[in-house]
Design an enzyme around this catalytic site. Structure first.
Site, mmCIF file in Angstrom:
data_model
loop_
_atom_site.group_PDB
_atom_site.id
_atom_site.type_symbol
_atom_site.label_atom_id
_atom_site.label_comp_id
_atom_site.label_asym_id
_atom_site.label_seq_id
_atom_site.Cartn_x
_atom_site.Cartn_y
_atom_site.Cartn_z
ATOM 1 C CB SER A 124 -46.649 32.172 32.075
ATOM 2 O OG SER A 124 -45.727 31.197 31.647
ATOM 3 C CE1 TYR A 148 -43.763 36.483 30.181
ATOM 4 C CE2 TYR A 148 -43.886 34.112 30.523
ATOM 5 C CZ TYR A 148 -44.441 35.280 30.051
ATOM 6 O OH TYR A 148 -45.682 35.254 29.456
ATOM 7 C CE LYS A 152 -47.081 37.100 31.924
ATOM 8 N NZ LYS A 152 -48.211 37.943 31.456
#
Length: 333
Positions: A124, A148, A152
């Site tokens: 992402s 997040y 990742k």
């Protein structure tokens, strides 16, 4: 020639689209699909598929994905994960799913599969943060400002390391924010980017957490976007890129996209559907949401991914909004 593909996160919206795209891909003949998720996935009509309900945080259940009647997969798409706001609000769960379970899958691949297996990891643009150049290039350093993005990036580093050691053929694709996502709103910080288009076109109110009104200067917040159709095309292309075409020091590819502001979205909605539909968008500024989304880069250099054969949307937001309007009318969104 049999092509065996494992998709984790296959019950999700993108996982379902990808399974169908691979089933219909002329470059992937006689494809056998191993579809796994925390809830049982659905198989594309007419496909050869094994459907597995699995807790991917359990190493034994991950190992079992390699011992189905289809045997060891040739390609793995690692799509599963906890979305951005969910990772921020529950740090431990985010680490468990976005890091630990990915490492388990990598270890199972290393132990049970041949080294040439393609391991395609969906990452992402949330891996970026801090001061950024006007346009992100392949040499821009990733410094996430959210749990997040941290998860990742951690898994990206492992995929690169396993590739460097010759244990897998890793391909890391950093996704733009995908718009318009159908279905119900997800627990993602970026969910509103689809919601302010999706819900009004269905006759429902939508909450925009950026700004307090249509006149708010905060609506100039830009995002890096791609349509679902183009994103799925690029997922399939990622399987077919020759390994030697990637940069030698990294397997990261930022998928092509385009820049649009929140105001660009709303103006496209107004142009396509009219002022009464636009009135269904309500505003309530959320500082946490705005901080996280503001930390993501708004523009990338598409040169490298296009050189690998990936594709990009043309025409900005308006054709995407028109396509979603058609999907709603057809009952498929």
């Amino acid at each position: 020639m049999v092509n065996t593909v494992l998709i984790t996160g296959a019950a999700g919206w993108l996982g379902g689209l990808l399974a169908t795209a691979l089933h219909n891909d002329p470059l992937t003949p006689d494809v056998h699909l191993i579809l796994a998720d925390i809830v049982e996935p659905k198989a594309p009509a007419g496909s050869k598929a094994v459907l597995i309900k699995a807790d991917l945080s359990d190493k034994a259940q991950v190992d079992a994905l390699f011992t189905t009647k289809f045997g060891v997969p040739d390609t793995i798409y690692c799509l599963h994960g906890i979305m951005s706001r969910g990772s921020e609000d529950n740090f431990e769960l985010g680490v468990k799913i976005n890091i630990d379970s990915v490492r388990s899958l990598l270890e199972s691949t290393r132990a049970l599969a041949k080294p040439s297996i393609k391991f395609i990891f969906t990452s992402s643009l949330a891996v970026y943060g801090g001061p950024l150049p006007p346009v992100v290039t392949p040499s821009t350093i990733a410094t996430p400002e959210g749990a997040y993005g941290m998860g990742k990036l951690t898994s990206e580093l492992m995929v690169n390391e396993y590739t460097r050691r010759g244990w897998i053929d890793g391909r890391i694709i950093r996704l733009p924010t995908i718009v318009v996502r159908p279905g119900v709103p997800s627990n993602a910080t970026s969910a509103f980017i689809s919601g302010i288009i999706r819900e009004p076109l269905k006759g429902l109110e939508a909450l925009c957490p950026i700004g307090d009104s249509y006149e708010s200067p905060e609506l100039s917040l830009p995002s890096w976007l791609a349509s679902p159709e183009t994103t799925i095309k690029n997922f399939v292309i990622a399987k077919h890129v020759p390994a030697e075409k990637f940069l030698k020091h990294t397997r990261v590819v930022c998928l092509p996209g385009f820049t649009a502001t929140v105001r660009d979205e709303l103006e496209a909605l107004l142009k396509v559907a009219g002022p009464e539909v636009l009135k269904l968008v309500k505003f309530k500024d959320d500082p946490i949401n705005r901080r996280i989304v503001s930390s993501w880069p708004p523009a990338f250099d598409n040169t490298y991914p296009l050189s690998l054969g990936f594709v990009v949307d043309e025409g900005g937001m308006e054709p995407i909004v028109r396509q979603f309007q058609k999907d709603v009318a057809a009952g498929i969104a």
